[in-house]
Design a protein around this motif. Sequence first.
Motif, PDB file in Angstrom:
ATOM      1  N   THR A  77       0.840  -1.201   0.000  1.00 23.12           N
ATOM      2  CA  THR A  77       0.000   0.000   0.000  1.00 23.12           C
ATOM      3  C   THR A  77       0.870   1.244   0.000  1.00 23.12           C
ATOM      4  N   MET A  78       0.539   2.183  -0.879  1.00 22.18           N
ATOM      5  CA  MET A  78       1.197   3.482  -0.846  1.00 22.18           C
ATOM      6  C   MET A  78       0.287   4.472  -0.128  1.00 22.18           C
ATOM      7  N   TYR A  79       0.833   5.084   0.925  1.00 24.51           N
ATOM      8  CA  TYR A  79       0.085   6.068   1.696  1.00 24.51           C
ATOM      9  C   TYR A  79       0.514   7.478   1.297  1.00 24.51           C
ATOM     10  N   ALA A  80      -0.393   8.406   1.486  1.00 23.34           N
ATOM     11  CA  ALA A  80      -0.102   9.818   1.276  1.00 23.34           C
ATOM     12  C   ALA A  80      -0.714  10.596   2.426  1.00 23.34           C
ATOM     13  N   ILE A  81      -0.124  11.755   2.698  1.00 20.38           N
ATOM     14  CA  ILE A  81      -0.666  12.578   3.781  1.00 20.38           C
ATOM     15  C   ILE A  81      -0.845  14.006   3.296  1.00 20.38           C
ATOM     16  N   THR A  82      -2.007  14.562   3.619  1.00 23.16           N
ATOM     17  CA  THR A  82      -2.250  15.984   3.427  1.00 23.16           C
ATOM     18  C   THR A  82      -2.081  16.635   4.800  1.00 23.16           C
ATOM     19  N   ILE A  83      -2.438  17.879   4.933  1.00 21.91           N
ATOM     20  CA  ILE A  83      -2.143  18.572   6.181  1.00 21.91           C
ATOM     21  C   ILE A  83      -2.824  17.940   7.390  1.00 21.91           C
ATOM     22  N   ASN A  84      -3.968  17.275   7.194  1.00 23.10           N
ATOM     23  CA  ASN A  84      -4.649  16.683   8.352  1.00 23.10           C
ATOM     24  C   ASN A  84      -5.368  15.363   8.046  1.00 23.10           C
ATOM     25  N   ARG A  85      -4.965  14.680   6.944  1.00 28.73           N
ATOM     26  CA  ARG A  85      -5.674  13.462   6.571  1.00 28.73           C
ATOM     27  C   ARG A  85      -4.706  12.447   5.946  1.00 28.73           C
ATOM     28  N   LEU A  86      -4.950  11.159   6.242  1.00 26.09           N
ATOM     29  CA  LEU A  86      -4.178  10.073   5.654  1.00 26.09           C
ATOM     30  C   LEU A  86      -4.962   9.476   4.487  1.00 26.09           C
ATOM     31  N   TRP A  87      -4.226   9.129   3.400  1.00 24.24           N
ATOM     32  CA  TRP A  87      -4.856   8.627   2.182  1.00 24.24           C
ATOM     33  C   TRP A  87      -4.175   7.351   1.709  1.00 24.24           C
ATOM     34  N   ASN A  88      -4.906   6.589   0.923  1.00 22.75           N
ATOM     35  CA  ASN A  88      -4.372   5.418   0.228  1.00 22.75           C
ATOM     36  C   ASN A  88      -4.300   5.766  -1.258  1.00 22.75           C
ATOM     37  N   LEU A  89      -3.115   5.580  -1.886  1.00 17.36           N
ATOM     38  CA  LEU A  89      -2.948   5.919  -3.293  1.00 17.36           C
ATOM     39  C   LEU A  89      -2.958   4.659  -4.154  1.00 17.36           C
ATOM     40  N   ASN A  90      -3.799   4.644  -5.165  1.00 18.51           N
ATOM     41  CA  ASN A  90      -3.805   3.560  -6.143  1.00 18.51           C
ATOM     42  C   ASN A  90      -2.737   3.885  -7.184  1.00 18.51           C
ATOM     43  N   TYR A  91      -1.478   3.673  -6.801  1.00 18.35           N
ATOM     44  CA  TYR A  91      -0.355   4.146  -7.615  1.00 18.35           C
ATOM     45  C   TYR A  91      -0.159   3.342  -8.895  1.00 18.35           C
ATOM     46  N   ALA A  92      -0.751   2.175  -8.997  1.00 18.99           N
ATOM     47  CA  ALA A  92      -0.545   1.312 -10.164  1.00 18.99           C
ATOM     48  C   ALA A  92      -1.769   1.266 -11.065  1.00 18.99           C
ATOM     49  N   SER A  93      -2.587   2.310 -11.051  1.00 14.73           N
ATOM     50  CA  SER A  93      -3.824   2.299 -11.836  1.00 14.73           C
ATOM     51  C   SER A  93      -3.545   2.279 -13.336  1.00 14.73           C
ATOM     52  N   GLY A  94      -2.453   2.944 -13.747  1.00 13.50           N
ATOM     53  CA  GLY A  94      -2.027   2.884 -15.143  1.00 13.50           C
ATOM     54  C   GLY A  94      -2.851   3.709 -16.105  1.00 13.50           C
ATOM     55  N   ASN A  95      -3.739   4.576 -15.621  1.00 12.79           N
ATOM     56  CA  ASN A  95      -4.576   5.360 -16.532  1.00 12.79           C
ATOM     57  C   ASN A  95      -4.230   6.850 -16.509  1.00 12.79           C
ATOM     58  N   GLY A  96      -3.081   7.205 -15.932  1.00 16.33           N
ATOM     59  CA  GLY A  96      -2.665   8.597 -15.897  1.00 16.33           C
ATOM     60  C   GLY A  96      -3.256   9.381 -14.745  1.00 16.33           C
ATOM     61  N   VAL A  97      -4.121   8.762 -13.955  1.00 16.78           N
ATOM     62  CA  VAL A  97      -4.703   9.400 -12.774  1.00 16.78           C
ATOM     63  C   VAL A  97      -4.478   8.486 -11.575  1.00 16.78           C
ATOM     64  N   ILE A  98      -3.917   9.046 -10.505  1.00 13.19           N
ATOM     65  CA  ILE A  98      -3.689   8.296  -9.277  1.00 13.19           C
ATOM     66  C   ILE A  98      -4.827   8.616  -8.320  1.00 13.19           C
ATOM     67  N   THR A  99      -5.705   7.645  -8.097  1.00 13.16           N
ATOM     68  CA  THR A  99      -6.869   7.880  -7.242  1.00 13.16           C
ATOM     69  C   THR A  99      -6.491   7.751  -5.771  1.00 13.16           C
ATOM     70  N   THR A 101      -7.799   7.547  -1.898  1.00 17.27           N
ATOM     71  CA  THR A 101      -8.947   7.207  -1.059  1.00 17.27           C
ATOM     72  C   THR A 101      -8.665   7.640   0.366  1.00 17.27           C
ATOM     73  N   ALA A 102      -9.558   8.447   0.941  1.00 14.46           N
ATOM     74  CA  ALA A 102      -9.352   8.958   2.297  1.00 14.46           C
ATOM     75  C   ALA A 102      -9.513   7.842   3.319  1.00 14.46           C
ATOM     76  N   LEU A 103      -8.541   7.760   4.247  1.00 15.89           N
ATOM     77  CA  LEU A 103      -8.615   6.790   5.332  1.00 15.89           C
ATOM     78  C   LEU A 103      -9.145   7.421   6.612  1.00 15.89           C
ATOM     79  N   GLY A 104      -8.853   8.697   6.823  1.00 15.07           N
ATOM     80  CA  GLY A 104      -9.373   9.371   8.007  1.00 15.07           C
ATOM     81  C   GLY A 104      -8.511  10.563   8.402  1.00 15.07           C
ATOM     82  N   GLU A 105      -9.065  11.403   9.268  1.00 12.98           N
ATOM     83  CA  GLU A 105      -8.346  12.585   9.734  1.00 12.98           C
ATOM     84  C   GLU A 105      -7.349  12.201  10.821  1.00 12.98           C
TER      85      GLU A 105
END
Length: 299
Positions: A77-99, A101-105
């Motif tokens: 799993t690739m995680y990402a963080i914004t200023i106050n939220r943790l996310w899951n990144l679908n880094y292998a989607s292969g369509n030019g867009v990395i979706t 998904t919010a996990l929580g604040e």
Amino acid sequence: MMNKKIISFMTGILLLIPWLSFANTIYMETRSDSPIVSSLYTVDNSSGVASKVGDIKTSTGDDLTINDIAYDPGNQTMYAITINRLWNLNYASGNGVITATALGETGISVRQGLEVIGSTIYTGTSKTSSASGALYTLDPVTGTATKVGSGFGDFGAAGTYVGLVGDLAYNHGKLYATMRWSGPDHVGTYLATIDLDTGLATQVGKILAESISPTIDGIVFENDVLYGVAQGNADNPGTLYYLTIPDNPGEVIATRIGTNTGAYAAWGLTSTVPLPPSALLLGSGLLGLGLLGWRRKNT
């Protein structure tokens, strides 16, 4: 006797499987301004050149301001963080867009810094002129932050320095962090180690490249080599370096890799091993076909 061509073929497959299994990919997160768009790149650690994977967006197509990324090889799993939220990144989607998904604040304000050690996600808050920085763990399901301890980034006099957390990277029992400091005698980017039990930072040294201290924000270990990426701008793309850690506290020498990454405003780095399952299946399948061919020829 087994045909020499089949033997050569099978030997090649056996040699290829380990290479595929341990061929890590370095990923880099960048951020552009006006409008702010975060993107994901892969980086070649021999040339320093970055290749765009896609822009990071929510499932509804909204842009995100990503502060850092980290990879958990245990659950891939690739995680990402914004200023106050943790996310899951679908880094292998292969369509030019990395979706994303919010996990929580998280319940805290995180400028940057994310790393996975074992199955534990770590992050840190920056030191300000009036408050100490701190090390936190994040729940991988809810994103909730739990404080480990204060003192994260505090190797300057209280009320005198501002320590902005860059990135976190773990290797051989040590958690490293980059920090940008502003104060009377600590100006520039520094490398520090972070105590995982107390959150206290210990200075390793000032990062220097060609007599200047580049703004190294993203760091990652790959095969025991510490890589760092310096921020860039529209006129001067980010640059990849490898960092030489001194045996004793002192200067951390940054050696430039290539000219620049070709990507604007580089921030977080992380490393993944995205291919082992498919690589092993492919290798096993080819090896099985080779054995089947040999058996048929000898029956």
